[in-house]
Motif scaffolding. Sequence first.
Motif, PDB file in Angstrom:
ATOM      1  N   UNK A  28       0.788  -1.235   0.000  1.00 31.43           N
ATOM      2  CA  UNK A  28       0.000   0.000   0.000  1.00 31.43           C
ATOM      3  C   UNK A  28       0.819   1.283   0.000  1.00 31.43           C
ATOM      4  N   UNK A  29       2.148   1.188  -0.030  1.00 30.12           N
ATOM      5  CA  UNK A  29       2.967   2.380  -0.132  1.00 30.12           C
ATOM      6  C   UNK A  29       3.478   2.908   1.195  1.00 30.12           C
ATOM      7  N   UNK A  30       4.416   3.863   1.109  1.00 30.43           N
ATOM      8  CA  UNK A  30       5.109   4.371   2.289  1.00 30.43           C
ATOM      9  C   UNK A  30       4.214   5.181   3.204  1.00 30.43           C
ATOM     10  N   UNK A  31       3.284   5.975   2.641  1.00 27.74           N
ATOM     11  CA  UNK A  31       2.435   6.830   3.470  1.00 27.74           C
ATOM     12  C   UNK A  31       1.578   6.001   4.410  1.00 27.74           C
ATOM     13  N   UNK A  32       0.935   4.964   3.877  1.00 23.88           N
ATOM     14  CA  UNK A  32       0.077   4.121   4.713  1.00 23.88           C
ATOM     15  C   UNK A  32       0.908   3.334   5.715  1.00 23.88           C
ATOM     16  N   UNK A  33       2.066   2.821   5.274  1.00 21.54           N
ATOM     17  CA  UNK A  33       2.933   2.092   6.201  1.00 21.54           C
ATOM     18  C   UNK A  33       3.384   3.005   7.343  1.00 21.54           C
ATOM     19  N   UNK A  34       3.707   4.255   7.045  1.00 20.27           N
ATOM     20  CA  UNK A  34       4.104   5.189   8.089  1.00 20.27           C
ATOM     21  C   UNK A  34       2.951   5.460   9.049  1.00 20.27           C
ATOM     22  N   UNK A  35       1.735   5.564   8.513  1.00 20.91           N
ATOM     23  CA  UNK A  35       0.577   5.787   9.376  1.00 20.91           C
ATOM     24  C   UNK A  35       0.352   4.599  10.310  1.00 20.91           C
ATOM     25  N   UNK A  36       0.509   3.388   9.779  1.00 16.57           N
ATOM     26  CA  UNK A  36       0.345   2.194  10.620  1.00 16.57           C
ATOM     27  C   UNK A  36       1.444   2.137  11.680  1.00 16.57           C
ATOM     28  N   UNK A  37       2.673   2.471  11.313  1.00 13.46           N
ATOM     29  CA  UNK A  37       3.767   2.438  12.280  1.00 13.46           C
ATOM     30  C   UNK A  37       3.558   3.466  13.380  1.00 13.46           C
ATOM     31  N   UNK A  38       3.001   4.625  13.026  1.00 16.68           N
ATOM     32  CA  UNK A  38       2.715   5.624  14.062  1.00 16.68           C
ATOM     33  C   UNK A  38       1.659   5.105  15.022  1.00 16.68           C
ATOM     34  N   UNK A  39       0.661   4.407  14.485  1.00 20.43           N
ATOM     35  CA  UNK A  39      -0.375   3.813  15.334  1.00 20.43           C
ATOM     36  C   UNK A  39       0.248   2.803  16.303  1.00 20.43           C
ATOM     37  N   UNK A  40       1.263   2.082  15.822  1.00 14.13           N
ATOM     38  CA  UNK A  40       1.933   1.078  16.648  1.00 14.13           C
ATOM     39  C   UNK A  40       2.992   1.693  17.563  1.00 14.13           C
ATOM     40  N   UNK A  41       3.324   2.976  17.355  1.00 15.90           N
ATOM     41  CA  UNK A  41       4.437   3.635  18.052  1.00 15.90           C
ATOM     42  C   UNK A  41       5.696   2.797  17.851  1.00 15.90           C
ATOM     43  N   UNK A  42       5.979   2.500  16.582  1.00 18.74           N
ATOM     44  CA  UNK A  42       7.091   1.627  16.213  1.00 18.74           C
ATOM     45  C   UNK A  42       7.868   2.291  15.086  1.00 18.74           C
ATOM     46  N   UNK A  43       9.147   1.952  14.971  1.00 18.46           N
ATOM     47  CA  UNK A  43       9.985   2.526  13.919  1.00 18.46           C
ATOM     48  C   UNK A  43       9.349   2.288  12.558  1.00 18.46           C
ATOM     49  N   UNK A  44       9.259   3.353  11.766  1.00 21.23           N
ATOM     50  CA  UNK A  44       8.562   3.267  10.485  1.00 21.23           C
ATOM     51  C   UNK A  44       9.272   2.357   9.500  1.00 21.23           C
ATOM     52  N   UNK A  45      10.606   2.323   9.545  1.00 14.48           N
ATOM     53  CA  UNK A  45      11.307   1.530   8.537  1.00 14.48           C
ATOM     54  C   UNK A  45      12.646   1.067   9.076  1.00 14.48           C
TER      55      UNK A  45
END
Length: 346
Positions: free
Chosen positions: A198-215
Amino acid sequence: MPHGSSQDLHEARDPDPATGFEPHRVAVIVDEGTNPFEVGVATELFGLPRPELGLPTPLYELTLCTPAPGIRMNHGFFTLSGVPGLEAVDGADTVVVPGRPDNVVPRAEAVLDAVRRAHARGARVVSLCTGSFALAEAGILDGRRATTHWQWAAHFRELHPKVLLEPDVLFVDEGDVLTAAGSAAALDLGLHLVRRDHGAEIANAVSRRLVFAAHRDGGQRQFVERPVPDVPDESLAPLLAWAGGRVGEPLTVTDLAAHAAVSPATLHRRFRAQLGTTPLAWLTAERVALACRLIERGEERLDVVARRSGLGTAANLRARLRRETGLSPTAYRRRFGPSAGEALEA
């Protein structure tokens, strides 16, 4: 999370009539003694709604399935019941096999057959932690690169010598077969899949929800020598925060070291100890992530994307993007650019 028969699952797959979008179906095989953590990771990443994304339909549909009713989890913490059997695997786009601590006892033949069928029909097969043992037992890792938890690496090599084991990385992406190392690396691989789908923007949004490193790149080391620095002022957090907002500038490792008031050699040691990677690799990964976001937001000029992301030239952008995502800039734009999202926003 859908439950019930495989027919129920197929009905749930019908595309959204307003958008034509079909959520990606994920089946998680929960076998006897499975670790709850990896099941939780898969549930968190692929099973929960994401209303903060503003999308009309879920990104994924998750189903837990078991080879028999009433599967006891690791150490008998609880029993999983009331979920479909392994027939759910046959309709999944991605099949996830979590780990379990007992890797001496072979997996149930029904589980191995389900994995083989999924792989044979072209589904994506993913293992988390020691779930790689199941994939190897099923024979789909022979001649392929793979990883597993470092503590089980020697035992894995002994049992499965035909597998090209990489014991010191977070995860390995072989396209249709992906393997993650220890339990926390399951999050890294999961976010990598979200980014791929789904791309970097959505992955970053999910990582923020998890409070986890984006990449965190799959090639980073599993074992970090010092997760929490002994000396507080040696933490890389202030440097990462400073550099994170400047990756589009012509930063070098020497610049990073100068800002941290240490030598490049000392900075390299700290990155290795605290992040399991090198300063240059971290900087490159951040720049590729920025380039992906620029493309997703509609920038079509490759030279502009390369310059604003700090990658310099369009040729370097193409090479780095293909290495990180497996896609050319044109293919990435077609898949994740604004036009790709028009149907979802309709």
